[in-house]
Design an enzyme around this catalytic site. Structure first.
Site, PDB file in Angstrom:
ATOM      1  N   GLU A 137      21.719 -21.737  31.495  1.00  0.00           N
ATOM      2  CA  GLU A 137      20.441 -21.675  33.002  1.00  0.00           C
ATOM      3  C   GLU A 137      18.964 -22.194  31.823  1.00  0.00           C
ATOM      4  OE1 GLU A 137      23.481 -19.832  33.285  1.00  0.00           O
ATOM      5  OE2 GLU A 137      23.518 -19.656  35.290  1.00  0.00           O
TER       6      GLU A 137
ATOM      7  N   PHE B 292      22.079 -18.453  41.510  1.00  0.00           N
ATOM      8  CA  PHE B 292      21.783 -17.456  42.338  1.00  0.00           C
ATOM      9  C   PHE B 292      20.317 -16.720  41.256  1.00  0.00           C
ATOM     10  CE2 PHE B 292      26.256 -17.157  43.466  1.00  0.00           C
ATOM     11  CZ  PHE B 292      26.430 -16.772  44.460  1.00  0.00           C
TER      12      PHE B 292
ATOM     13  N   GLU C 145      23.838 -26.710  37.441  1.00  0.00           N
ATOM     14  CA  GLU C 145      25.179 -26.121  37.995  1.00  0.00           C
ATOM     15  C   GLU C 145      26.365 -26.144  39.144  1.00  0.00           C
ATOM     16  OE1 GLU C 145      25.372 -21.290  36.546  1.00  0.00           O
ATOM     17  OE2 GLU C 145      24.124 -22.574  34.528  1.00  0.00           O
TER      18      GLU C 145
ATOM     19  N   HIS D 212      24.012 -10.353  42.020  1.00  0.00           N
ATOM     20  CA  HIS D 212      23.879 -12.078  42.691  1.00  0.00           C
ATOM     21  C   HIS D 212      22.890 -11.676  44.149  1.00  0.00           C
ATOM     22  CE1 HIS D 212      27.592 -12.418  40.115  1.00  0.00           C
ATOM     23  NE2 HIS D 212      27.518 -13.802  40.764  1.00  0.00           N
TER      24      HIS D 212
HETATM   25  C1  LIG Z   1      25.303 -16.824  33.998  1.00  0.00           C
HETATM   26  C2  LIG Z   1      25.855 -16.963  35.485  1.00  0.00           C
HETATM   27  N1  LIG Z   1      25.565 -18.625  36.132  1.00  0.00           N
HETATM   28  C3  LIG Z   1      26.063 -18.913  36.765  1.00  0.00           C
HETATM   29  C4  LIG Z   1      27.216 -17.979  37.818  1.00  0.00           C
HETATM   30  C5  LIG Z   1      27.815 -18.912  38.473  1.00  0.00           C
HETATM   31  N2  LIG Z   1      29.190 -17.992  38.183  1.00  0.00           N
HETATM   32  C6  LIG Z   1      30.477 -17.455  38.221  1.00  0.00           C
HETATM   33  S1  LIG Z   1      31.808 -17.171  37.475  1.00  0.00           S
HETATM   34  C7  LIG Z   1      31.017 -18.566  37.609  1.00  0.00           C
HETATM   35  C8  LIG Z   1      31.815 -19.704  36.707  1.00  0.00           C
HETATM   36  C9  LIG Z   1      32.517 -19.219  35.084  1.00  0.00           C
HETATM   37  O1  LIG Z   1      33.331 -19.678  34.994  1.00  0.00           O
HETATM   38  P1  LIG Z   1      34.411 -19.335  32.813  1.00  0.00           P
HETATM   39  O2  LIG Z   1      33.293 -18.796  32.214  1.00  0.00           O
HETATM   40  O3  LIG Z   1      34.867 -20.153  33.010  1.00  0.00           O
HETATM   41  O4  LIG Z   1      34.986 -17.641  33.775  1.00  0.00           O
HETATM   42  P2  LIG Z   1      36.028 -18.111  34.897  1.00  0.00           P
HETATM   43  O5  LIG Z   1      35.459 -18.087  36.188  1.00  0.00           O
HETATM   44  O6  LIG Z   1      36.787 -19.643  34.770  1.00  0.00           O
HETATM   45  O7  LIG Z   1      37.040 -17.410  34.886  1.00  0.00           O
HETATM   46  C10 LIG Z   1      30.245 -18.581  37.650  1.00  0.00           C
HETATM   47  C11 LIG Z   1      29.442 -20.488  37.194  1.00  0.00           C
HETATM   48  C12 LIG Z   1      27.178 -16.473  37.103  1.00  0.00           C
HETATM   49  N3  LIG Z   1      27.503 -15.323  37.820  1.00  0.00           N
HETATM   50  N4  LIG Z   1      26.444 -15.875  35.672  1.00  0.00           N
END
Ligand SMILES: Cc1ncc(C[n+]2csc(CCOP(=O)(O)OP(=O)(O)O)c2C)c(N)n1
Ligand SMILES: [Mg+2]
Lengths: 328, 318
Positions: free
Chosen positions: A60, A83, A29, A129
Site C-alpha cells: 500500500e 479496503f 492490488e 475491513h
Molecule cells: C494490507 C492489506 N492489503 C490488502 C488486503 C486484502 N487481501 C486480503 S488477503 C490478500 C492476499 C494475501 O495473499 P498472501 O499473503 O499470499 O496470503 P494468501 O491469501 O495467499 O494465503 C489481500 C490482497 C489485506 N487484507 N491487507
C-alpha cells in the site's frame, strides 16, 4: 434515463477518462483480471492493457508513492486501496509527501492523483475491513476528500477529481456498489465543493454523508407520513466543503441532525457542528445540534452487533423525530 | 524424530482441518456463517508440520487463512465453530469471526485481517520472550503476498539484529488473491530474502509434512538456543478461491487439478501406511472420526447464544 449501479458508474468514468486522457492510468492490488475486490475495474485491463491497468504486489505504501511520483512528473494516476482500513499503511506518502509537496515547494509542483478506496461496514468483514477513516484525511491540508452517495454523483465527482490538480482521497461505500440510479452516458463533472439538497423539507435538516444519505432519505420518506418534512443535504465533498448550502438549509429549518457512519468521537460531524454553530445559522437554531454517528467501537463480526454499531434507518427516524418534536 | 503415535496424531490433525473447512464452507453457503472466509484446503501440511515442531507452550501468530494454524495449535473446535457463527461462546465472543480468531490461552496470538499484520508483532513477542528469559519461541505465519509489504522488511531485520527467538514461516501458495508469485517477485525463492537480513532461509515442499516438520524443527532449535530467527518458505497451493468472492479468472482448471494430485493429506497417509504406522482401515477410521468431531462442534455452536445488544460497547478498553 439509463440506470447504472454505483460500481458501473465508477467504471464508466474511469473508462471515459482513460479514453480521453492518455495520462490517466489505474494502479492497485488485483485491479486487473480480478477486477478489484468488488469488481469495480472489471474489464478495464482487457480494454486498456496491463500498462494502464497495473496490478501491484500487496504494497500500500508503494501504491501511494507510485501515484505521488507519477503525478509529480506528468501523469494522472488513479490508485486503489482495496479496503480503506489499509490506507493506514499508505498514510506516510499521502500525509507527509503528497499533501505537502505543492506547498513546501512554493507552489512549483503539483500532485494530481485520485486514490479510490471503499469504506464502511455491513459486509460481516469485522474490525479490520469496515472502517470509515475519512476524517483522518480531512485533517490534512493539501488533500481533498470526496465521498459520493449516488451513481450519478460518483461518476461526475470521479471525473472532476481526476481532472483536479490536487491529491484526492475518493471514498466509496461497499454497500453502495450495487445501488442503481440514473446516470447520463456522456462524461460530465460535478465541481468539488458543491453540496446538494437531496430532498427539500421545512422541519429539520439532516446533513449526511455516503451511505447515510441513502438511509436519511429513507428515513425522511417515513417521517413524511408523520407530517415531518425533512431536508437532506449531502456535502458530497468533505474538503473542500460547501458551507453555504448547509448553512442556508439550517437557517430555513432551524434544526439540524448530522449523520455519519464513522465513529462519533473525532468524526466529521464535530466539524460540521462547529461550522454551523459558528455561522449566521446560529441565531436561527431552535434546538441543539444533534449528531448521530457510529459507536466508538471497532466493528464487531456478529451480524446483529455489526448492524447496531452504526446508524440505521430506524435510528435516523427516531433521532429526527425527537428533534422535530422539540424533545431534544 | 516423531514416533508412530505422534504421526497418527498429525494425520488426524490434517483430516480435522480439512473436515472443519469443508463444513465451514458448507455453512457459509447455507448462510449460517456470514462475512468472508479464506480456506486453506490443500495447505494442511504447512500448518500441521510447522506447529508439530513447537512445544505446547510456544506461541504462534496466524493469518487470514488461519483455520489450520488454529486447529494444529490445539484449539477447541467447538469454540472455533461458535466464533464462526458469531456466538457469545466463541473464542472472540462473536466479535472477531473467522478472520480474527485467536486462542490466547492456547498460544495462538491471533489470525489477522491485515496482510502481514502479524509480522512486526512477532518482533515484539520475540523481544518480550527474550527480555523475560522465557525459553519459548514465536512462530509467525504469513503468505507470499505479505512478503511484499514494507513491514516484512523492517521486522525481519529487527528480529535478526537482536537475535530474537522467532521462526518466520511463509506459506507460498503461489498467489496473493489473483497476483501470482511469478509477477510479484523478481526472485525465484522468497527464502532468498533471508540473506538480506543475515538469517538462514530455507525453501521446502510445503505439501510434504515431514519436510516442513524437519525444517521448522531446525529453526526452532536455533531460535531457542538464542541464535536468532529463520525464514522458512513452504511451497504449497490453495485449492479454493481466495475468498468467497473469487471467480478464479487468473488461473486454469488444469493448474488447480495438477495441484490436487499433490494432496498433502493423501501423501502423508500413504507414507504412513507404507511405513507400517497404520493400516488403510485405521486411516479411514481417523478420517471418519475427524468428520464426526466437526459435527459435534456445529451442534455446540448452533445451540449457543448470540451476544446481547447490551454488551455491544464492552471490551474496547480494559
Ligand atoms: C494490507 C492489506 N492489503 C490488502 C488486503 C486484502 N487481501 C486480503 S488477503 C490478500 C492476499 C494475501 O495473499 P498472501 O499473503 O499470499 O496470503 P494468501 O491469501 O495467499 O494465503 C489481500 C490482497 C489485506 N487484507 N491487507
Ligand atoms: Mg498467497
Amino acid at each position: 434515463m439509463r440506470e447504472l449501479s454505483y460500481a458501473e458508474a465508477i467504471r464508466e468514468a474511469l473508462r471515459q477518462e482513460m479514453q480521453r486522457d492518455e495520462r490517466v492510468f489505474i494502479i492497485g492490488e488485483d485491479v486487473g483480471v480480478y477486477g478489484g475486490a468488488f469488481g469495480v475495474t472489471l474489464g478495464l485491463v482487457e480494454e486498456f492493457g496491463e500498462e494502464r491497468v497495473i496490478d501491484t504486489p500487496i504494497s500500500e505504501l508503494g501504491i501511494a508513492g507510485a501515484i505521488t511520483g507519477a503525478a509529480l512528473t506528468g501523469m494522472r494516476p488513479v490508485g486503489e486501496i482495496m479496503f480503506m482500513d489499509f490506507i493506514t499503511l499508505a498514510s506516510e506518502q499521502l500525509v507527509n509527501q503528497a499533501a505537502k509537496i505543492r506547498f513546501m515547494f512554493g507552489g512549483k509542483a503539483k500532485v494530481p492523483f485520485v486514490l479510490r478506496t471503499p469504506a464502511g461496514s455491513g459486509t460481516g468483514a469485522a474490525a479490520q475491513h469496515s472502517q470509515s477513516l475519512e476524517n483522518w484525511f480531512v485533517h490534512i491540508p493539501g488533500l481533498k476528500v470526496v465521498m459520493p452517495s449516488t451513481p450519478y454523483d460518483v461518476k461526475g465527482l470521479l471525473l472532476a477529481s481526476i481532472r483536479d490538480d490536487n491529491p484526492i482521497i475518493f471514498i466509496e461505500h461497499k454497500l453502495l456498489y450495487k445501488v442503481k440510479g440514473a446516470v447520463p452516458e456522456e462524461p460530465y463533472t460535478i465541481p468539488l465543493g458543491t453540496a446538494e439538497v437531496k430532498r427539500e423539507g421545512r422541519d429539520l435538516t439532516i446533513v449526511a454523508t455516503s451511505i447515510m444519505v441513502k438511509r436519511s432519505l429513507e428515513a425522511a420518506e417515513q417521517l413524511a407520513h408523520e407530517d415531518i418534512e425533512v431536508e437532506v443535504v449531502d456535502p458530497r465533498t468533505l474538503k473542500p466543503l460547501d458551507e453555504e448550502t448547509i448553512i442556508r438549509s439550517v437557517m430555513k429549518t432551524g434544526r439540524v441532525l448530522i449523520v455519519h457512519e464513522a465513529c462519533k468521537t473525532g468524526g466529521y460531524g464535530g466539524e460540521l457542528a462547529a461550522i454551523i454553530a459558528g455561522s449566521e445559522a446560529f441565531d436561527y437554531l431552535d434546538a441543539p445540534i444533534v449528531r448521530l454517528a457510529g459507536r466508538d467501537i471497532p466493528i464487531p463480526y456478529n451480524r446483529d452487533l455489526e448492524y447496531h454499531a452504526v446508524p440505521q434507518v430506524e435510528n435516523i427516524v427516531e433521532a429526527a423525530r425527537q428533534l422535530a418534536r422539540g424533545e431534544v | 524424530m516423531l514416533n508412530s503415535r505422534q504421526k497418527r496424531e498429525l494425520l488426524r490433525q490434517m483430516y480435522t482441518i480439512r473436515a472443519f473447512e469443508e463444513k465451514a464452507e458448507q455453512l457459509y453457503t447455507l448462510g449460517k456463517i456470514h462475512g468472508t472466509m479464506h480456506l486453506s484446503i490443500g495447505m494442511e501440511a504447512s500448518a500441521v508440520g510447522a506447529i508439530a515442531a513447537l512445544r505446547p507452550d510456544d506461541l504462534i501468530l496466524s493469518t487470514h487463512r488461519g483455520h489450520g494454524h488454529c486447529i494444529a495449535k490445539g484449539a477447541d473446535l467447538k469454540l472455533m465453530m461458535a466464533e464462526f457463527m458469531g456466538k457469545e461462546t466463541g473464542y472472540c465472543r462473536g466479535r472477531g469471526g473467522s478472520m480474527h480468531i485467536a486462542d490466547v490461552e492456547g498460544g495462538n496470538l491471533g489470525a489477522n485481517g491485515v496482510v502481514g499484520g502479524g509480522i512486526p508483532i512477532a518482533v515484539g513477542v520475540g523481544l518480550s520472550l527474550k527480555m523475560q528469559k522465557r525459553d519459548q519461541i514465536i512462530l509467525c505465519f504469513f503468505g507470499d503476498g505479505a512478503a511484499n509489504l514494507g513491514p516484512f522488511h523492517e521486522a525481519l531485520n529487527m528480529a535478526a539484529i537482536w537475535k530474537l527467538p522467532v521462526v518466520y514461516v511463509c506459506e507460498n501458495n503461489q498467489y496473493a488473491m489473483s497476483f501470482s508469485v511469478k509477477k510479484a517477485f523478481a526472485i525465484e525463492r522468497i527464502s532468498d530474502r533471508a540473506a538480506a537480513y543475515g538469517m538462514p532461509g530455507v525453501t521446502v515442499d510445503g505439501n510434504d509434512l515431514m519436510a516442513v516438520y524437519q525444517a521448522v524443527s531446525q529453526a526452532v532449535k536455533r531460535a531457542r538456543a538464542g541464535e536468532g530467527p529463520t525464514l522458512i518458505e513452504n511451497v504449497t497451493y490453495r485449492w479454493r478461491g481466495h475468498s468467497k468472492s473469487d471467480a478464479n479468472r487468473y488461473r486454469t482448471r488444469e493448474e488447480i487439478e495438477a495441484w490436487k494430485q499433490k494432496c498433502p493429506i493423501k501423501r502423508f497417509r500413504t507414507q504412513l501406511i507404507e511405513e507400517g504406522v497404520l493400516t488403510e482401515e485405521e486411516a479411514d477410521q481417523i478420517e471418519q472420526e475427524a468428520y464426526a468431531t466437526i459435527d459435534a462442534a456445529v451442534a455446540f455452536a448452533e445451540a449457543s447464544p448470540e451476544p446481547t445488544l447490551e454488551t455491544i460497547e464492552e471490551g474496547v478498553y480494559v
